[in-house]
Design a protein around this motif. Structure first.
Motif, short mmCIF file in Angstrom:
data_model
loop_
_atom_site.label_atom_id
_atom_site.label_comp_id
_atom_site.label_asym_id
_atom_site.label_seq_id
_atom_site.Cartn_x
_atom_site.Cartn_y
_atom_site.Cartn_z
N LEU A 24 10.76 -8.47 -57.28
CA LEU A 24 12.06 -8.39 -57.23
C LEU A 24 12.51 -7.67 -58.72
CD1 LEU A 24 13.25 -11.58 -55.73
CD2 LEU A 24 13.22 -9.45 -54.48
N ALA A 25 11.78 -8.03 -59.70
CA ALA A 25 12.15 -7.73 -61.00
C ALA A 25 11.66 -6.27 -61.24
CB ALA A 25 11.73 -8.51 -62.03
N THR A 26 10.83 -5.79 -60.74
CA THR A 26 10.39 -4.50 -60.82
C THR A 26 10.80 -3.38 -59.79
OG1 THR A 26 8.03 -4.93 -59.70
CG2 THR A 26 8.41 -5.24 -62.01
N SER A 27 11.26 -3.93 -58.68
CA SER A 27 11.60 -3.04 -57.46
C SER A 27 12.59 -2.09 -57.93
CB SER A 27 12.16 -3.84 -56.14
OG SER A 27 11.02 -4.49 -55.70
N SER A 28 13.71 -2.46 -58.78
CA SER A 28 14.96 -1.29 -58.91
C SER A 28 14.26 -0.23 -59.79
CB SER A 28 15.81 -2.11 -59.80
OG SER A 28 15.36 -2.76 -61.00
N ALA A 29 13.23 -0.71 -60.81
CA ALA A 29 12.83 0.34 -61.67
C ALA A 29 11.95 1.38 -60.68
CB ALA A 29 11.83 -0.17 -62.84
N HIS A 81 12.39 2.22 -57.49
CA HIS A 81 13.33 3.08 -56.73
C HIS A 81 13.82 4.03 -57.56
CE1 HIS A 81 13.44 -0.92 -53.94
NE2 HIS A 81 12.21 -0.29 -53.71
N ARG A 82 14.26 3.73 -58.84
CA ARG A 82 15.07 4.40 -59.67
C ARG A 82 14.22 5.72 -60.11
NH1 ARG A 82 15.99 1.45 -63.50
NH2 ARG A 82 17.84 0.38 -62.68
N SER A 83 12.67 5.49 -60.14
CA SER A 83 11.91 6.70 -60.50
C SER A 83 11.88 7.74 -59.27
CB SER A 83 10.50 6.01 -60.75
OG SER A 83 9.86 5.71 -59.37
N PHE A 84 12.30 7.41 -58.10
CA PHE A 84 12.28 8.27 -57.08
C PHE A 84 13.58 8.96 -56.72
CE2 PHE A 84 8.75 5.38 -55.63
CZ PHE A 84 7.75 6.41 -55.82
N ALA A 85 14.90 8.29 -57.49
CA ALA A 85 16.04 9.01 -57.05
C ALA A 85 16.17 10.16 -57.84
CB ALA A 85 17.06 7.69 -57.22
N ILE A 86 16.75 10.97 -57.13
CA ILE A 86 17.10 12.41 -57.85
C ILE A 86 18.71 12.39 -58.27
CG2 ILE A 86 17.06 14.76 -57.46
CD1 ILE A 86 14.79 14.64 -56.00
N ALA A 87 19.54 12.23 -57.18
CA ALA A 87 20.96 12.62 -57.57
C ALA A 87 21.58 10.99 -57.60
CB ALA A 87 21.28 13.51 -56.37
N ASP A 88 21.25 10.04 -58.39
CA ASP A 88 21.67 8.99 -58.61
C ASP A 88 21.98 8.17 -57.31
OD1 ASP A 88 22.00 9.17 -61.30
OD2 ASP A 88 24.06 10.25 -61.42
N ASN A 89 20.92 8.34 -56.27
CA ASN A 89 20.98 7.80 -55.02
C ASN A 89 20.23 6.71 -54.89
OD1 ASN A 89 18.67 9.49 -55.25
ND2 ASN A 89 18.73 9.95 -53.03
#
Length: 529
Positions: A258-263, A265-273
């Motif tokens: 849970l603590a690392t999932s956001s990081a 997912h953020r690495s794959f996001a391109i347009a702040d999605n």
């Protein structure tokens, strides 16, 4: 075969302004008849077998009407891509037409192979839109493939482990004691959640600085916890002990996930999605886990006629499924390219810059970073550490010279420390940060430390004893201070170009993630204080 979409006429009818139809507005259409005022323009959709490539060869496409008269159609600079089809707007002098350019509707005869290919393309596009965000980095598909492998077999193992625990507490047998089973279950869940809180508080910043290493380590812990749960079937009298230990390991793994999932997912996001990527991740997890449940149900269905075979099934599939599960996690993490900067990633970037003269991309750094469970610090001569001086370590004379040369304008200083702990022996380069030092100071200081490390590696035989000595000659002291000054001047000169290239590759240069030990700072006290 794919037919061209028919755009219906609208009411009231679409009318072009008079000035839009003046010859000056369309000089190439002077030969076309201009409709009289008040004429209704209707959108027409037709098909064009020509490819998009051929449509760019000229401004006009040649067609023939029913009487064999040559007609010209002007290509308009509007192309629509939808559901795998490419269509373009054309003006034929009287009306506007939307023409399919992919050749999908040139004929009305049905071809089975083309129809099947078109059906598969539509289905594939639908499945992709269901699981994959519209905008994500190219490595996201590979990540999802390995995630599929991991989630399916992990879910199947959890089902088999839960069945084993039910057998251990007697669920389904006449001798089962519901109250005792419920008490044991509550106790093991309570201990697990308490351990999860303690673990999360103790790890802290390691979730950011060592994300892949911590996540893979906790994945191994999760796999071992399933094995411990399976052992409750063999030792039912130790159910509470075994189940509690297994649940503690599971809760720790869940906390890390849970603590690392956001990081991740953020690495794959391109347009702040980030929200879309996170939502798709939940869809993937649910679907993949359900496939794992189906796999476990099929295995139980195969063994339903033999109680002994059904009881021994989890122990047979556990090593196989665990190996596949961990391999899937390892491969999926390799496709996670984090743009945040840590000490380890920044050091890889700076060493590549010094050696080859360019800034590596997040994908290159991710490949070099690896997912080693054991830290690499201390395995190579003169490793670099960020932090403060350790009072228990021996402080060489070179360190005293560096501290004495400090001024109020410096936000860091570089010195040498000698470590004599367990396996970590020998001198190390230490970067000490001052209170208030920003990301630019950290990058410049670590770049200077890398330059010093390279210079010392070239003359290690000469400096090997000097780095540990508590007393050195004046000439060596002056030579050390000169090395410090030259490396600082060189780092200052490279800093602007280095940051520009890092920004161009989407590195987050405005903040450097440091561990708890690396965040320790010093305060400068002037002579008047």
């Amino acid at each position: 075969m794919q037919s061209s979409p028919q755009i219906p006429s609208v009411s009231p009818a679409l009318r072009f302004p008079r000035k839009f139809l003046l010859p000056n507005a369309f000089p190439l259409l002077k030969s076309c008849a201009i409709p009289a005022q008040g004429k209704t323009f209707v959108f027409k959709a037709s098909s064009l077998s020509n490819s998009l490539k051929t449509s760019h060869t000229s401004d006009f496409q040649q067609f023939f009407d029913n009487e064999g008269q040559s007609l010209s159609k002007k290509r308009l600079p509007v192309v629509i891509k939808k559901d795998g089809r490419v269509s373009r707007f054309f003006w034929n002098g009287n009306c506007l037409e939307l023409i399919t350019l992919d050749g999908g509707a040139a004929k009305f005869s049905f071809n089975f192979e083309d129809g099947l290919r078109q059906l598969l393309r539509i289905c594939g596009s639908g499945v992709r839109g269901f699981f994959i965000p519209k905008q994500a980095h190219g490595n996201y598909i590979d990540y999802v493939k390995w995630k599929f492998l991991h989630r399916v077999f992990s879910s199947a193992l959890q089902v088999l482990a839960t069945q084993a625990m039910f057998r251990a507490i007697g669920v389904g047998y006449a001798r089962s004691l519901p109250s005792a089973a419920a008490l044991n279950w509550v106790l093991k869940d309570g201990l697990g959640r308490l351990s999860r809180c303690i673990y999360t508080a103790s790890v802290g910043s390691a979730f950011d600085t060592n994300l892949k290493r911590v996540r893979f380590a906790t994945s191994i812990l999760f796999s071992l916890s399933i094995g411990i749960e399976l052992m409750t079937q063999v030792f039912p009298h130790c159910f509470l002990l075994l189940a509690s230990v297994a649940n503690v390991a599971k809760q720790i793994s869940l906390a890390c996930y849970l603590a690392t999932s956001s990081a991740v997912h953020r690495s794959f996001a391109i347009a702040d999605n980030l929200g879309e990527v996170s939502a798709k991740a939940q869809i993937q997890t649910v679907c993949f886990d359900n496939l794992g449940l189906l796999l476990a149900a099929l295995l139980n269905l195969i063994c339903k006629h033999s109680q002994r075979l059904q009881a021994g099934l989890p122990f047979f599939v556990y090593p196989i499924f665990s190996a596949i599960d961990l391999y899937g996690i390892y491969q999926s993490l390799k496709h996670v390219h984090l743009q945040t900067l840590t000490k380890e990633r920044l050091e890889i970037i700076l060493n590549t810059w010094i050696q080859f003269g360019y800034v590596p991309s997040p994908a290159e750094v991710s490949a070099k970073e690896g997912i080693n469970l054991l830290e690499n610090a201390g395995k190579e001569p003169l490793p670099i550490r960020i932090g403060c001086l350790d009072a228990k370590s021996q402080i060489p004379m070179l360190t005293l010279l560096a501290i004495e040369s400090l001024s109020s304008d410096d936000f860091y200083f570089i010195c040498i420390e000698t470590c004599r702990r367990m396996t970590k022996t020998g001198p190390r380069i230490l970067l000490c940060l001052r209170e208030g030092a920003g990301a630019v100071d950290i990058i410049k200081g670590l770049l200077q430390a890398c330059y010093i490390q390279k210079s010392l590696h070239l003359t290690i035989s000469r400096w090997e004893d000097v780095l540990k000595a508590c007393d050195i000659s004046d000439s060596l002291g002056m030579e050390w201070l000169k090395m410090i000054g030259d490396s600082k001047h060189r780092a200052q000169g490279d800093l602007t170009l280095l940051r520009e290239q890092m920004l161009g590759l989407r590195w987050a240069v405005n903040n450097i993630l440091l561990s708890t030990r690396e965040q320790v700072r010093y305060n400068f006290v002037g002579e008047d204080a």
